[in-house]
Design a protein around this motif. Structure first.
Motif, PDB file in Angstrom:
ATOM      1  N   ILE A  43      13.118  12.850   3.706  1.00 32.89           N
ATOM      2  CA  ILE A  43      12.336  11.743   4.265  1.00 32.89           C
ATOM      3  C   ILE A  43      11.123  11.445   3.385  1.00 32.89           C
ATOM      4  N   LEU A  44      10.420  12.483   2.964  1.00 34.28           N
ATOM      5  CA  LEU A  44       9.232  12.270   2.138  1.00 34.28           C
ATOM      6  C   LEU A  44       9.598  11.727   0.756  1.00 34.28           C
ATOM      7  N   ALA A  49       9.454   6.802  -2.617  1.00 35.77           N
ATOM      8  CA  ALA A  49      10.087   5.661  -3.280  1.00 35.77           C
ATOM      9  C   ALA A  49       9.603   4.344  -2.675  1.00 35.77           C
ATOM     10  N   ASP A  50       9.452   4.300  -1.355  1.00 36.75           N
ATOM     11  CA  ASP A  50       8.901   3.102  -0.705  1.00 36.75           C
ATOM     12  C   ASP A  50       7.473   2.840  -1.178  1.00 36.75           C
ATOM     13  N   MET A  51       6.674   3.887  -1.251  1.00 33.36           N
ATOM     14  CA  MET A  51       5.287   3.740  -1.685  1.00 33.36           C
ATOM     15  C   MET A  51       5.213   3.221  -3.121  1.00 33.36           C
ATOM     16  N   THR A  52       6.057   3.762  -3.983  1.00 31.22           N
ATOM     17  CA  THR A  52       6.069   3.331  -5.385  1.00 31.22           C
ATOM     18  C   THR A  52       6.423   1.856  -5.499  1.00 31.22           C
ATOM     19  N   ALA A  53       7.424   1.429  -4.734  1.00 24.33           N
ATOM     20  CA  ALA A  53       7.857   0.033  -4.786  1.00 24.33           C
ATOM     21  C   ALA A  53       6.813  -0.907  -4.194  1.00 24.33           C
ATOM     22  N   ALA A  54       6.025  -0.416  -3.232  1.00 28.46           N
ATOM     23  CA  ALA A  54       5.074  -1.284  -2.534  1.00 28.46           C
ATOM     24  C   ALA A  54       3.748  -1.439  -3.268  1.00 28.46           C
ATOM     25  N   ARG A  55       3.414  -0.482  -4.124  1.00 30.59           N
ATOM     26  CA  ARG A  55       2.122  -0.549  -4.825  1.00 30.59           C
ATOM     27  C   ARG A  55       2.039  -1.833  -5.653  1.00 30.59           C
ATOM     28  N   GLY A  56       0.906  -2.495  -5.513  1.00 28.65           N
ATOM     29  CA  GLY A  56       0.725  -3.757  -6.220  1.00 28.65           C
ATOM     30  C   GLY A  56       1.166  -4.962  -5.413  1.00 28.65           C
ATOM     31  N   HIS A  57       1.873  -4.705  -4.305  1.00 33.22           N
ATOM     32  CA  HIS A  57       2.360  -5.803  -3.462  1.00 33.22           C
ATOM     33  C   HIS A  57       1.666  -5.842  -2.103  1.00 33.22           C
ATOM     34  N   ILE A  58       1.160  -4.692  -1.647  1.00 32.29           N
ATOM     35  CA  ILE A  58       0.391  -4.655  -0.401  1.00 32.29           C
ATOM     36  C   ILE A  58      -0.902  -3.902  -0.678  1.00 32.29           C
ATOM     37  N   HIS A  70       3.442  15.676   5.376  1.00 35.45           N
ATOM     38  CA  HIS A  70       3.912  16.707   6.313  1.00 35.45           C
ATOM     39  C   HIS A  70       3.271  16.534   7.686  1.00 35.45           C
ATOM     40  N   ASP A  71       1.959  16.323   7.707  1.00 36.84           N
ATOM     41  CA  ASP A  71       1.264  16.244   8.988  1.00 36.84           C
ATOM     42  C   ASP A  71       1.709  15.027   9.794  1.00 36.84           C
ATOM     43  N   ARG A  72       1.899  13.905   9.120  1.00 37.38           N
ATOM     44  CA  ARG A  72       2.328  12.715   9.850  1.00 37.38           C
ATOM     45  C   ARG A  72       3.758  12.872  10.368  1.00 37.38           C
ATOM     46  N   LEU A  73       4.611  13.490   9.573  1.00 35.05           N
ATOM     47  CA  LEU A  73       5.984  13.723  10.029  1.00 35.05           C
ATOM     48  C   LEU A  73       5.993  14.704  11.194  1.00 35.05           C
TER      49      LEU A  73
END
Length: 418
Positions: A43-44, A49-58, A70-73
């Motif tokens: 999951i992490l 991968a989601d974070m990498t793709a989103a950087r610069g766009h949001i 870990h803590d959020r999961l």
């Protein structure tokens, strides 16, 4: 598989869920929580991968909303366990009346059927929605936004594994593969398949669902939340409440967007507010809050002049619109004009002012001397929530197990005819 195919196969699994008693549903939920943590690495990795793709766009605030660790999961897993610990209301008799002719009329709580959630970049919605659906006896189809899609799919994969391990049918929970606008349209127009649609996200998503859906849809989430500092406020208490409501997590719908200050305390309070939210945060290396000030506030402290739409905007960022008012009645009138009906708060030591505020405002949650950040299913004792309803019919405020239910009348007779 098409979105309609996914809806159909999920709806077909309703009978398997309806056959489960409370013990069986709780066993599945606890297995789902364990499966989440067992799949932590996968999951992490997908979230990264989601974070990498989103950087610069949001922006960074929205990136934080997307981020898992870990803590959020672990918090997500604990939320699932909290749902398991709640009483099961499916089949509960809400009322019973015995008629003069001998008929017994029972009002019985029952699941809605298939609940679908269209949501944006908050991966925790995935597990919250799944857990509430299972406990309330509803099958569930999720449609994640593109920013969180990898994370959501990994979470659903883990949850389905847990459902199977707990003895349930994994098809009671599914996620849509297609993240184009077409899949959202397919869900919104799937009459006869979707019993309730819940959008969770920004104003654009919610408006699109409410206006475009031909299936029942709950209006949720958009939060132009207000805090009003009354002339009888404890100003230390007010500073702490405003700081928490604005800065603890500005990307969520229960964050404060507008501050109203009584003119009798504005000259003392606003400089302290600027020091706390702007100067002190900057000195500590934190993001300072941009204060967008009406003319009266701008005459007291420096900041950005408020624009025409600033009191009607859900910023979801470190921005706070500030206005000075002359009475609690004026504060209430301002809120009625600009609020989205989510959450409002008054800070005051005057019970009469509090009563005017509580009775005059018309939002799902109204606070006296507390932060708007408490508008949350977990904080309200619901375990978690499907969303915060800002409408009045069927559901209002945090949507938990009861709000995912309807009722039917069961009438017991002994041969009566009319």
């Amino acid at each position: 598989m098409t979105t309609l195919d996914i809806l159909k196969k999920t709806r077909a699994a309703r009978s398997s869920l309806a056959a489960l008693d409370e013990t069986a549903k709780n066993r599945i939920l606890l297995a789902m929580a364990e499966a989440l943590m067992a799949a932590e690495d996968d999951i992490l990795a997908e979230n990264d991968a989601d974070m990498t793709a989103a950087r610069g766009h949001i922006n960074d605030v929205m990136l934080d909303r997307l981020r898992l660790d870990h803590d959020r999961l672990a918090g997500m897993a604990e939320g699932v366990r909290a749902i398991a610990a709640l009483p099961d209301h499916a089949g509960r008799v809400l009322s019973e009346v015995r008629r003069p002719n001998g008929l017994v009329v029972r009002k019985v709580q029952v699941p809605l059927g298939l609940v679908s959630i269209i949501y944006e970049s908050r991966p925790n919605v995935t597990s919250d929605a799944a857990a509430l659906a299972v406990k309330s006896g509803n099958v569930c189809v999720l449609r994640s936004g593109k920013e969180a899609h990898r994370s959501a799919c990994a979470i659903v994969k883990a949850l389905k594994s847990g459902i199977a391990q707990g003895g349930g049918d994994p098809e009671i929970l599914n996620i849509v593969d297609d993240i184009t606008h077409q899949s959202a349209t397919d869900i919104m127009t799937a009459k006869g398949l979707v019993d309730l649609l819940i959008p969770r996200g920004g104003a654009g998503l919610i408006r699109a669902c409410v206006e475009g859906a031909s299936v029942p849809c709950i209006e949720t989430g958009t939060g132009i939340c207000h805090v009003y500092v009354d002339k009888a406020a404890d100003l230390d208490k007010a500073l702490a409440i405003v700081e928490n409501a604005k800065t603890s997590r500005p990307s969520v719908c229960n964050a404060e967007e507008v501050l109203l200050v009584h003119s009798a305390v504005a000259a003392e309070f606003l400089p302290r507010l600027k020091k706390r939210l702007v100067d002190d945060r900057a000195a500590a290396g934190k993001t300072p809050v941009e204060l967008r000030l009406d003319e009266r506030a701008a005459a007291i402290i420096p900041g950005t002049p408020a624009g025409e739409r600033d009191f009607d905007t859900e910023f979801l960022n470190y921005i706070l619109a500030v206005a000075v008012v002359d009475s609690v009645e004026e504060a209430v009138a301002h809120i009625l004009t600009h609020s989205t009906g989510h959450s409002e708060a008054i800070v005051t030591e005057d019970p009469a002012a509090a009563e005017v505020f509580v009775s005059g405002t018309d939002s799902a949650a109204v606070y006296v001397n507390a932060s708007t950040r408490f508008t949350d299913g977990g904080e309200f004792g619901l375990g978690c929530e499907m969303g915060i309803s800002t409408q009045k019919l069927h559901a209002r405020g945090p949507m938990g197990l009861d709000e995912l239910s309807t009722y039917k009348y069961v009438v017991l007779g002994s041969g009566q005819i009319r």
